[in-house]
Design a protein around this motif. Structure first.
Motif, mmCIF file in Angstrom:
data_model
loop_
_atom_site.group_PDB
_atom_site.id
_atom_site.type_symbol
_atom_site.label_atom_id
_atom_site.label_comp_id
_atom_site.label_asym_id
_atom_site.label_seq_id
_atom_site.Cartn_x
_atom_site.Cartn_y
_atom_site.Cartn_z
ATOM 1 N N ALA A 1 0.829 -1.208 0.000
ATOM 2 C CA ALA A 1 0.000 0.000 0.000
ATOM 3 C C ALA A 1 0.863 1.257 0.000
ATOM 4 O O ALA A 1 1.866 1.341 0.708
ATOM 5 N N LYS A 2 0.439 2.238 -0.782
ATOM 6 C CA LYS A 2 1.170 3.503 -0.875
ATOM 7 C C LYS A 2 0.655 4.537 0.126
ATOM 8 O O LYS A 2 1.307 5.546 0.366
ATOM 9 N N GLY A 3 -0.519 4.279 0.697
ATOM 10 C CA GLY A 3 -1.088 5.231 1.632
ATOM 11 C C GLY A 3 -2.484 4.824 2.044
ATOM 12 O O GLY A 3 -2.979 3.749 1.665
ATOM 13 N N PRO A 4 -3.173 5.667 2.814
ATOM 14 C CA PRO A 4 -4.500 5.320 3.332
ATOM 15 C C PRO A 4 -5.505 4.943 2.255
ATOM 16 O O PRO A 4 -6.346 4.061 2.475
ATOM 17 N N ASP A 5 -5.457 5.572 1.101
ATOM 18 C CA ASP A 5 -6.453 5.304 0.068
ATOM 19 C C ASP A 5 -6.416 3.844 -0.384
ATOM 20 O O ASP A 5 -7.454 3.269 -0.725
ATOM 21 N N ASP A 6 -5.227 3.254 -0.407
ATOM 22 C CA ASP A 6 -5.135 1.849 -0.807
ATOM 23 C C ASP A 6 -5.834 0.947 0.201
ATOM 24 O O ASP A 6 -6.474 -0.042 -0.182
ATOM 25 N N TYR A 7 -5.719 1.279 1.484
ATOM 26 C CA TYR A 7 -6.420 0.497 2.523
ATOM 27 C C TYR A 7 -7.930 0.673 2.386
ATOM 28 O O TYR A 7 -8.689 -0.300 2.490
ATOM 29 N N LEU A 8 -8.359 1.906 2.157
ATOM 30 C CA LEU A 8 -9.798 2.165 2.024
ATOM 31 C C LEU A 8 -10.380 1.407 0.842
ATOM 32 O O LEU A 8 -11.459 0.813 0.935
ATOM 33 N N GLU A 9 -9.669 1.410 -0.273
ATOM 34 C CA GLU A 9 -10.163 0.731 -1.471
ATOM 35 C C GLU A 9 -10.188 -0.780 -1.265
ATOM 36 O O GLU A 9 -11.189 -1.439 -1.591
ATOM 37 N N LEU A 10 -9.091 -1.335 -0.756
ATOM 38 C CA LEU A 10 -9.015 -2.789 -0.656
ATOM 39 C C LEU A 10 -9.996 -3.336 0.389
ATOM 40 O O LEU A 10 -10.731 -4.301 0.126
ATOM 41 N N TYR A 11 -10.010 -2.738 1.576
ATOM 42 C CA TYR A 11 -10.935 -3.225 2.602
ATOM 43 C C TYR A 11 -12.385 -3.028 2.163
ATOM 44 O O TYR A 11 -13.248 -3.876 2.424
ATOM 45 N N GLY A 12 -12.659 -1.925 1.490
ATOM 46 C CA GLY A 12 -14.005 -1.711 0.987
ATOM 47 C C GLY A 12 -14.424 -2.800 0.019
ATOM 48 O O GLY A 12 -15.558 -3.311 0.072
ATOM 49 N N HIS A 13 -13.511 -3.199 -0.859
ATOM 50 C CA HIS A 13 -13.794 -4.259 -1.828
ATOM 51 C C HIS A 13 -14.115 -5.576 -1.115
ATOM 52 O O HIS A 13 -15.087 -6.251 -1.473
ATOM 53 N N ILE A 14 -13.307 -5.934 -0.128
ATOM 54 C CA ILE A 14 -13.512 -7.206 0.580
ATOM 55 C C ILE A 14 -14.800 -7.161 1.399
ATOM 56 O O ILE A 14 -15.589 -8.122 1.407
ATOM 57 N N LEU A 15 -15.051 -6.057 2.077
ATOM 58 C CA LEU A 15 -16.245 -5.967 2.912
ATOM 59 C C LEU A 15 -17.522 -6.020 2.081
ATOM 60 O O LEU A 15 -18.519 -6.615 2.506
ATOM 61 N N ARG A 16 -17.488 -5.416 0.921
ATOM 62 C CA ARG A 16 -18.693 -5.430 0.077
ATOM 63 C C ARG A 16 -19.088 -6.840 -0.337
ATOM 64 O O ARG A 16 -20.279 -7.128 -0.513
ATOM 65 N N GLN A 17 -18.116 -7.735 -0.467
ATOM 66 C CA GLN A 17 -18.455 -9.087 -0.903
ATOM 67 C C GLN A 17 -18.569 -10.083 0.248
ATOM 68 O O GLN A 17 -18.926 -11.246 0.017
ATOM 69 N N ALA A 18 -18.295 -9.647 1.478
ATOM 70 C CA ALA A 18 -18.456 -10.546 2.625
ATOM 71 C C ALA A 18 -19.928 -10.884 2.807
ATOM 72 O O ALA A 18 -20.798 -9.998 2.782
#
Length: 391
Positions: free
Chosen positions: A167-184
């Motif tokens: 990850a390069k910064g907070p936005d990468d965490y927001l994008e990735l976790y958002g992607h995983i949570l949406r499909q949980a």
């Protein structure tokens, strides 16, 4: 019988083990806690006869491993499976972790035990983790989430070494976790493991500034509150956890992972409390269950009276380098009779010194943790003799 225990300064001290066993017995089947949700992160039992190497595939004694989970369930505790206590990333490889998740989830279903399982990215090896892309990390999370959901267990999204490296910064965490949570499929537990538990997680959530990291963590939760059952916080900072849990959206739980300050965090204050997901509740299982049942009656002082004396042992086991606390946990399981040997996957039984283990024995014996003190004394004596200490 007097044992001569080595101290950190190289001297031996005489110690008289307690003669009486503890008398904690499991409650009747179906007796659940009413005031807190409590998970014990459980260790795995290695196969002592397997011809393995420290960096080879893990060899697990499945019968003993599952028997220990039944022990925890019998006292009303939930099991947090395939977490760092089970040596994820420190001896337990992903194929074996996946098998552990499947077996434990099936056992939980058969016995009525509660279980939640770790979802990580450790199929990306140490080398691959440093060269992985965000797409690789996302795919690894998706693979593991599918295994956990197919097993019927709740998912715990663990912190990822590969994500920390990529990850390069907070936005990468927001994008990735958002992607995983949406499909949980069901609400998950988000896990924030501090670098004292795993140095590779330094700067998680996009910053080494914990205030900034906390803001990003909360932004992830705020964007998906219906997909977050709770958070597990393992930063060993009680006030930071209290401040964080007061900022959580309504309905999102805080599960303390603070093995230094858990009694006060679980007891709570006038503005709330923490539930628990703790590695120290592996060796403390029956005592911890007794304490929570006292808390269920509204007796906070009684709860603290039972659990406060255990903090010295926990702080000893989790002393720096904290990531090696698993060695003490498995050592106490051996002394308690939950396994027939002191062997760990990855050879991690060598990660703590004899004086460290001797002090762990002394503290645990003083608390009355051993169901059979004579067995614990005999096994401690055998270990001392192996190191050349005469009784």
């Amino acid at each position: 019988m007097t044992l001569h225990l080595p101290s950190a300064d190289g001297t031996l001290r005489a110690y008289e083990p307690r003669p009486e066993p503890s008398h904690r017995t499991p409650p009747s089947t179906g007796s659940a806690f009413t005031s807190r949700t409590v998970f014990s992160a459980a260790h795995v039992v290695a196969d002592p006869y397997a011809d393995t190497t420290p960096d080879g595939p893990a060899a697990v004694d499945w019968d003993a491993t599952l028997a220990f989970r039944r022990h925890l369930w019998s006292h009303g505790l939930g099991v947090a499976e395939a977490m760092d206590t089970a040596q994820r990333g420190m001896g337990l490889d992903w194929p074996t972790a996946a098998e552990l998740i499947r077996r434990s989830a099936a056992e939980a279903k058969a016995t009525g035990g509660r279980i939640a399982c770790g979802v990580g990215t450790d199929q990306l090896t140490a080398t691959a983790a440093t060269t992985a892309t965000l797409a690789d990390v996302r795919s690894a999370y998706e693979e593991q989430l599918a295994v956990v959901e197919e097993s019927g267990a709740q998912a715990i999204l663990m912190a990822s070494r590969a994500l920390a490296a990529t990850a390069k910064g907070p936005d990468d965490y927001l994008e990735l976790y958002g992607h995983i949570l949406r499909q949980a499929a069901e609400p998950v537990i988000l896990h924030w493991l501090g670098p004292m538990f795993d140095p590779a997680l330094e700067g998680y959530w996009g910053s080494s500034d914990l205030d900034a990291a906390t803001d990003t963590f909360l932004e992830v939760i705020a964007a998906h509150p219906d997909k977050v059952d709770g958070i597990k916080v393992s930063l060993l900072d009680a006030q930071r956890e209290i401040d964080l849990r007061r900022r959580l959206p309504r309905g999102v739980r805080c599960y303390t992972g603070d093995d230094f300050n858990y009694p006060e965090l679980i007891a709570g204050d006038e503005q709330g409390f923490s539930h628990a997901l703790l590695g120290i509740f592996d060796p403390l299982g029956p005592l911890a269950a007794d304490a929570v049942r006292v808390l269920d009656t509204g007796d906070t002082d009684g709860f603290r009276a039972l659990l406060d004396p255990t903090v010295e042992l926990s702080r000893h086991l989790f002393q720096a380098p904290t990531r090696y606390y698993k060695t003490g946990v498995v050592f106490l399981a051996w002394l308690s009779g939950h396994q027939s040997h002191f062997t760990m996957v990855g050879g991690l039984q060598s990660a703590r010194s004899l004086p460290h283990l001797a002090r762990a024995y002394e503290l645990a014996d003083g608390l009355g943790l051993f169901p059979d003190p004579k067995l614990a004394e005999e096994r401690m004596g055998n270990l001392l003799a192996l190191y050349g200490v005469n009784r």
